[in-house]
Design an enzyme around this catalytic site. Structure first.
Site, PDB file in Angstrom:
ATOM      1  N   ASP A  11       0.874  -1.149   0.043  1.00  0.00           N
ATOM      2  CA  ASP A  11      -0.015  -0.065  -0.016  1.00  0.00           C
ATOM      3  C   ASP A  11       0.916   1.129   0.135  1.00  0.00           C
ATOM      4  O   ASP A  11       2.103   1.132   0.178  1.00  0.00           O
ATOM      5  CB  ASP A  11      -0.795  -0.028   1.208  1.00  0.00           C
ATOM      6  CG  ASP A  11      -1.727   1.063   1.048  1.00  0.00           C
ATOM      7  OD1 ASP A  11      -2.351   1.633   0.463  1.00  0.00           O
ATOM      8  OD2 ASP A  11      -1.830   1.826   2.444  1.00  0.00           O
ATOM      9  N   ALA A  13      -0.104   5.147   1.450  1.00  0.00           N
ATOM     10  CA  ALA A  13      -0.166   6.143   2.601  1.00  0.00           C
ATOM     11  C   ALA A  13      -0.136   5.138   3.789  1.00  0.00           C
ATOM     12  O   ALA A  13      -1.275   4.335   4.002  1.00  0.00           O
ATOM     13  CB  ALA A  13      -1.407   6.933   2.605  1.00  0.00           C
ATOM     14  N   LYS A  53     -11.729   6.538  -3.312  1.00  0.00           N
ATOM     15  CA  LYS A  53     -12.049   7.899  -2.731  1.00  0.00           C
ATOM     16  C   LYS A  53     -13.516   8.218  -2.782  1.00  0.00           C
ATOM     17  O   LYS A  53     -14.235   8.674  -1.625  1.00  0.00           O
ATOM     18  CB  LYS A  53     -11.326   8.892  -3.076  1.00  0.00           C
ATOM     19  CG  LYS A  53      -9.690   8.712  -2.511  1.00  0.00           C
ATOM     20  CD  LYS A  53      -9.256   8.267  -1.228  1.00  0.00           C
ATOM     21  CE  LYS A  53      -8.104   7.821  -1.045  1.00  0.00           C
ATOM     22  NZ  LYS A  53      -7.896   6.801   0.182  1.00  0.00           N
ATOM     23  N   ASP A 187      -1.719  -1.127   6.013  1.00  0.00           N
ATOM     24  CA  ASP A 187      -2.196  -0.814   7.391  1.00  0.00           C
ATOM     25  C   ASP A 187      -3.666  -0.520   7.494  1.00  0.00           C
ATOM     26  O   ASP A 187      -3.699  -0.076   8.692  1.00  0.00           O
ATOM     27  CB  ASP A 187      -1.458   0.625   7.689  1.00  0.00           C
ATOM     28  CG  ASP A 187      -1.990   1.878   6.398  1.00  0.00           C
ATOM     29  OD1 ASP A 187      -2.759   2.721   6.948  1.00  0.00           O
ATOM     30  OD2 ASP A 187      -1.726   1.579   5.361  1.00  0.00           O
TER      31      ASP A 187
END
Length: 270
Positions: A11, A13, A53, A187
């Site tokens: 990933d 960010a 998003k 994460d």
């Protein structure tokens, strides 16, 4: 040598750049405020992390507390047109600011070098759309992080997370012979689901990313007790999503790869 890890798919960010995953979350708060003068909290903005998003904004609108605020202001729930308007506010803000969050997280560059020394290829994918990634990728490269391949959430007609498609597109692009020879590192829980749906080993990052939710400076000054509580909170979410392993950050990945290689040698699969 065949029965070992051949690729890791990372990933962005909170995993390789942007400790704490602040670039997207802060912009969601700003976009809701700018488009409709509706307040959401940073904690709320983090809940659907990993989605594309537009889908992330849609999911935020369905959170009970956010929906209640929306109903109180507009007398109805959020519509697709509302999501479009927030997304239209989000995109230029995110494109403008993502470069400010492009520095690799501590340990990433050394870990990537160690993986490549073992012949492991580096794939990547993100919940960011291509317009954002086209700014982030070269900015990260200037800081020394250059994966072998990257996929944006709007690149594939099939969609993004939690589906397997971005991870599998990396497998194709990198020419990997078996998904069992791949590790997906993320994460956020949805990124773990992505890896599992792709048939890969999965590693969650409990400290560097979205679930822990602290800046690097805040983490450095945090008490051991606070770190332990937040780490446990993050790890529990990642394990609940099905992660095979959970470590603090990408700096801890090499030991996990060695452990997975030993399991592969014994005939185990994800």
């Amino acid at each position: 040598m065949m029965n070992r890890i051949h690729a890791v798919i990372l990933d962005w960010a909170g995993t390789t750049v942007d400790f704490g995953s602040f670039a997207p979350t802060q912009i969601f708060v700003e976009a809701f405020r700018q488009a409709f003068d509706v307040e959401i909290t940073l904690a709320e903005a983090r809940v659907p992390m990993g989605l594309g998003k537009w889908q992330h904004i849609e999911a935020l609108g369905k959170l009970p507390a956010v929906d209640a605020r929306w109903q109180a202001k507009f007398g109805r729930s959020m519509s697709a047109a509302d999501i479009d308007a927030i997304y239209a506010a989000f995109m230029p803000l995110q494109i403008a600011k993502v470069v400010d969050f492009s520095s690799p997280i501590a340990g990433v560059i050394d870990t990537i070098a160690a993986l490549r020394a073992e012949g492991i290829k580096i794939g990547s994918c993100s919940g960011y759309p291509r317009a954002v990634m086209e700014r982030l990728v070269p900015a990260a490269a200037e800081h020394g992080y250059r994966p072998d391949h990257w996929v944006a959430t709007d690149d594939l007609a099939a969609g993004g997370r939690p589906g397997p498609w971005m991870a599998l597109q990396n497998v194709i692009a990198l020419g990997i012979d078996a998904v069992a020879h791949c590790v997906k590192v993320d994460d956020a829980a949805l990124g773990i689901s992505e890896g599992l749906n792709a048939g890969m080993w999965t590693v969650g990052l409990a400290v560097s990313g979205n679930e822990f939710g602290a800046t690097w400076d805040a983490y450095q000054t945090m008490s051991k007790e606070d770190v332990a509580v937040r780490r446990e909170h993050a790890a529990s979410k990642l394990y609940a999503a099905g992660a095979h392993y959970v470590v603090d950050s990408l700096a801890d990945l090499s030991g996990v790869i060695a452990h997975i290689n030993a399991r592969l040698a014994q005939g185990e699969r994800p």
